[in-house]
Every structure is written in structure tokens, then in C-alpha cells.
Design an enzyme around this catalytic site. Structure first.
Site, PDB file in Angstrom:
ATOM      1  N   HIS A   1     -13.625  28.941  29.185  1.00 49.47           N
ATOM      2  CA  HIS A   1     -12.162  29.261  28.603  1.00 49.47           C
ATOM      3  C   HIS A   1     -11.781  28.731  27.374  1.00 49.47           C
ATOM      4  O   HIS A   1     -12.361  27.531  27.037  1.00 49.47           O
ATOM      5  CB  HIS A   1     -11.336  29.010  29.572  1.00 49.47           C
ATOM      6  CG  HIS A   1      -9.804  29.439  29.238  1.00 49.47           C
ATOM      7  ND1 HIS A   1      -9.557  30.811  29.346  1.00 49.47           N
ATOM      8  CD2 HIS A   1      -8.812  28.660  28.880  1.00 49.47           C
ATOM      9  CE1 HIS A   1      -8.247  30.704  28.748  1.00 49.47           C
ATOM     10  NE2 HIS A   1      -7.741  29.495  28.667  1.00 49.47           N
TER      11      HIS A   1
ATOM     12  N   LYS B   1      -3.664  27.570  21.995  1.00 53.90           N
ATOM     13  CA  LYS B   1      -5.065  28.215  21.274  1.00 53.90           C
ATOM     14  C   LYS B   1      -5.502  29.327  20.724  1.00 53.90           C
ATOM     15  O   LYS B   1      -5.938  29.421  19.712  1.00 53.90           O
ATOM     16  CB  LYS B   1      -5.891  28.029  22.472  1.00 53.90           C
ATOM     17  CG  LYS B   1      -6.089  26.703  23.330  1.00 53.90           C
ATOM     18  CD  LYS B   1      -7.231  26.664  24.071  1.00 53.90           C
ATOM     19  CE  LYS B   1      -6.917  27.748  25.479  1.00 53.90           C
ATOM     20  NZ  LYS B   1      -5.655  27.096  26.185  1.00 53.90           N
TER      21      LYS B   1
ATOM     22  N   ARG C   1      -7.767   5.910  20.098  1.00 54.11           N
ATOM     23  CA  ARG C   1      -7.241   6.502  18.489  1.00 54.11           C
ATOM     24  C   ARG C   1      -8.500   6.729  17.636  1.00 54.11           C
ATOM     25  O   ARG C   1      -8.482   7.704  16.821  1.00 54.11           O
ATOM     26  CB  ARG C   1      -6.003   5.693  17.892  1.00 54.11           C
ATOM     27  CG  ARG C   1      -5.738   6.174  16.545  1.00 54.11           C
ATOM     28  CD  ARG C   1      -4.471   5.444  16.266  1.00 54.11           C
ATOM     29  NE  ARG C   1      -3.770   6.115  15.008  1.00 54.11           N
ATOM     30  CZ  ARG C   1      -2.847   5.620  14.447  1.00 54.11           C
ATOM     31  NH1 ARG C   1      -1.985   4.676  15.021  1.00 54.11           N
ATOM     32  NH2 ARG C   1      -2.379   6.116  13.159  1.00 54.11           N
TER      33      ARG C   1
ATOM     34  N   ASP D   1     -10.182  33.723  25.058  1.00 53.71           N
ATOM     35  CA  ASP D   1     -10.083  33.783  26.544  1.00 53.71           C
ATOM     36  C   ASP D   1     -11.425  33.436  27.305  1.00 53.71           C
ATOM     37  O   ASP D   1     -11.495  32.323  27.754  1.00 53.71           O
ATOM     38  CB  ASP D   1      -9.329  35.036  27.111  1.00 53.71           C
ATOM     39  CG  ASP D   1      -9.018  34.664  28.303  1.00 53.71           C
ATOM     40  OD1 ASP D   1      -8.346  33.433  28.792  1.00 53.71           O
ATOM     41  OD2 ASP D   1      -9.151  35.599  29.294  1.00 53.71           O
TER      42      ASP D   1
END
Length: 318
Positions: free
Chosen positions: A146, A167, A252, A185
Site C-alpha cells: 500500500h 500520501k 533524529r 494505493d
């Protein structure tokens, strides 16, 4: 997961025009297929086709000029024995190439053993190259993921993340910036060799992008032919996360590059935090440019670590 073995009639129709071949023997064996054990044990679909070889059973055997000469230029008893040995190989299909004429004994054997035989005037090496490429793709390990798959700056990039993070909207903005859409998708991914993953769009969703509040958009019709791609090789995964997920699960500045396993192949991965006000499209393009530099051997993080180490050795203060 691999698909089921392909039948002789499907293979024949697939290349009827491009290889211009004819079905000359074994017409009653149209459902003959590749051996399932051979398919599972093959390192690649390309291993399932080659020149006539008595030590490689269960594969599609191609007979060119030299192979036909071997089957014909001997005593009648030897020729009969050589042809009969082909049956023990249990080939799914025999292909007669180089415009060769099949010996009568070979035609009779194919009819008796129900082995399909195709004939083409194309060069045997070309026939093998075409069939190997096709079978490698057909029998490749595959999965569906996906996300939004795009061509960004020439690199195949899969954008993933939780539902509702934007997205598809990000994909639309990237298209407006000159990049290309492969799939939205659902993305079909194939491992075409030991280190390469190729992705394409399911036929039902071709050229379509769904944006909440607008609906389905035909990217090809709106932005033109250059805004879509048929397929791309997956080189980078961009994973979108919420702020709390970023703080809880990711560093990070990770010391080692992130990767994600896709069909047994490690794929580079970057994680981008989604918050209001951030230009995610710019960040994605920057991540792609950085990945391109890394592929060329330029690692900014490692260069910074080395610069920092040299500064500490000199006693510099910050």
C-alpha cells in the site's frame, strides 16, 4: 509468492506476433505446463529456458542449427536414440529456431509424447533472450504494498505511511513538480533478480490517483503522457509518520542508513515527520537527491562525523 506455471497455449499466444512462430507438433498438448518442482527450485525464471541440453530436464528446450545437426547427422539408430532421449527431459515446450526444419523422427516423437513444438525463423539466441526475460518476470517473487509509487528525479520511490497522512495529495503535488506517477494505493512489486525490485500499477488502477474531497483523477488525461510511468525499479522508500511516532520510534540522526526488506531485498528507507506547515514535497525531493548522492558514494552524515572527529583531535571548541 510465485504464480502458477504457464501453459503452452498461453506462451504461444504471447509471442505469436513478436517471434512469428508456428505450432508444428503436439497440438493436442496445449495445456502442458512447466514442472512445478522445477519452477520452485529455479533460481530465476531464466533458468527454465535454454539450448537443448540433456542434463537440464523440465526446461523449455531451444533447437537451433547446431542442435538439429546433432539430431540429424548420425546413423539412423543414433539419431533415433538422440531424439528419444528428449522425452526423458520432459520439456514443457520445444522451440525450433533459425528457420530449421524438424527431422521426421522429432515430429513423430512430439506427437507420441504430447510435447508442443513451435517453429520460428528468428535466431535461436534472440529467442532464448526473449523467453528468458519473459519467464524471469512471470515467475518472479511478488507482493502488493500500500502506498504511492513514483518516479522522482529518475528514481523509483515508494511513499508509505498511515492512512490519512496525505500520501496521495503528496503524490499529486510531486506530479505538478514534474515527477511521474506509477501507481496509487496498490503497488505490485516483483523481484526480477537477486538485488532488484520492480514495481508497476495494477491494470484496474492505471493512471488513477485518488484525492480525498476531489475523487479519482486521471493523471495521464490531466497532465499528459509524461506525467505517468508504466513501471520503475524500487530504489527508495519514503515513510510518512506523525510527530508522536517519530519521537517514539525513530532517532533524529540515525547512525546507520535505514532499510526495509522487500521480497528479501533491502531497500533504502527514509522517515519524514508530517506536521502542519512542512513542505513535504520539497523534503521528499531532498531525500531523493541525498539517496542519489549515497549511491554515488557521498554520505553527508559520515563526512560530518569524520569532520567532527578531526576537530576534536585538533582540540577545536564549538
Amino acid at each position: 509468492m510465485r504464480p502458477s506455471a504457464i501453459s503452452a497455449d498461453v506462451l504461444f499466444e504471447e509471442f505469436r506476433s513478436s517471434l512469428r512462430w508456428e505450432w508444428v507438433a503436439g497440438l493436442g498438448a496445449s495445456e502442458r505446463r512447466f514442472d512445478e518442482m522445477a519452477v520452485r527450485s529455479a533460481r530465476s525464471g531464466a533458468d527454465l529456458v535454454g539450448y537443448l541440453n540433456y542434463i537440464h530436464p523440465y526446461r523449455l528446450q531451444v533447437l537451433g542449427e547446431r542442435e538439429i545437426a546433432y539430431l540429424s547427422n548420425a546413423t539412423p539408430q543414433d539419431c533415433q536414440r538422440r531424439v528419444a532421449r528428449i522425452v526423458t527431459l520432459e520439456p514443457p515446450v520445444l522451440v525450433l529456431a533459425d528457420g530449421q526444419t524438424a527431422p521426421e523422427a522429432l515430429l513423430s516423437m512430439c506427437e507420441r509424447a504430447h510435447i508442443p513444438m513451435f517453429s520460428t525463423r528468428e535466431q535461436s539466441a534472440f529467442v532464448i533472450d526473449v523467453l528468458r526475460a519473459y519467464l524471469a518476470k512471470h515467475f518472479a517473487d511478488r507482493t502488493t504494498m500500500h502506498g504511492v509509487f513514483m518516479d522522482i528525479l529518475g528514481m523509483g520511490v515508494l511513499i508509505t505511511g498511515e492512512s490519512g497522512l496525505g500520501k496521495s495529495e503528496l503524490g499529486l503535488e510531486l506530479v505538478t513538480r514534474g515527477n511521474g506517477l506509477v501507481a496509487d494505493d496498490a503497488v505490485d512489486l516483483y523481484r526480477i533478480n537477486q538485488t532488484t525490485i520492480e514495481g508497476k500499477c495494477p491494470e484496474l488502477l492505471q493512471n488513477l490517483l485518488e484525492v480525498r474531497g476531489i475523487g479519482l483523477l486521471d493523471i495521464r488525461a490531466i497532465f499528459g503522457e509524461t506525467a505517468v510511468r508504466r513501471k520503475m525499479r524500487l530504489k527508495l522508500i519514503v515513510h510518512l509518520v506523525r510527530k508522536e511516532t517519530m519521537e517514539r520510534e525513530y532517532e533524529r540522526l540515525p547512525a546507520e542508513p535505514l532499510t526495509q526488506d522487500v521480497l528479501g531485498v533491502p531497500v533504502r528507507k527514509v522517515v519524514i515527520q508530517v506536521v502542519a506547515g512542512r513542505n513535504i514535497a520539497v523534503l521528499v525531493e531532498a531525500a531523493v537527491r541525498n539517496a542519489i548522492l549515497q549511491l554515488r558514494g557521498i554520505d553527508t552524515y559520515q563526512e560530518f562525523v569524520q569532520r567532527h572527529r578531526r576537530a576534536m583531535e585538533r582540540g577545536d571548541t564549538f
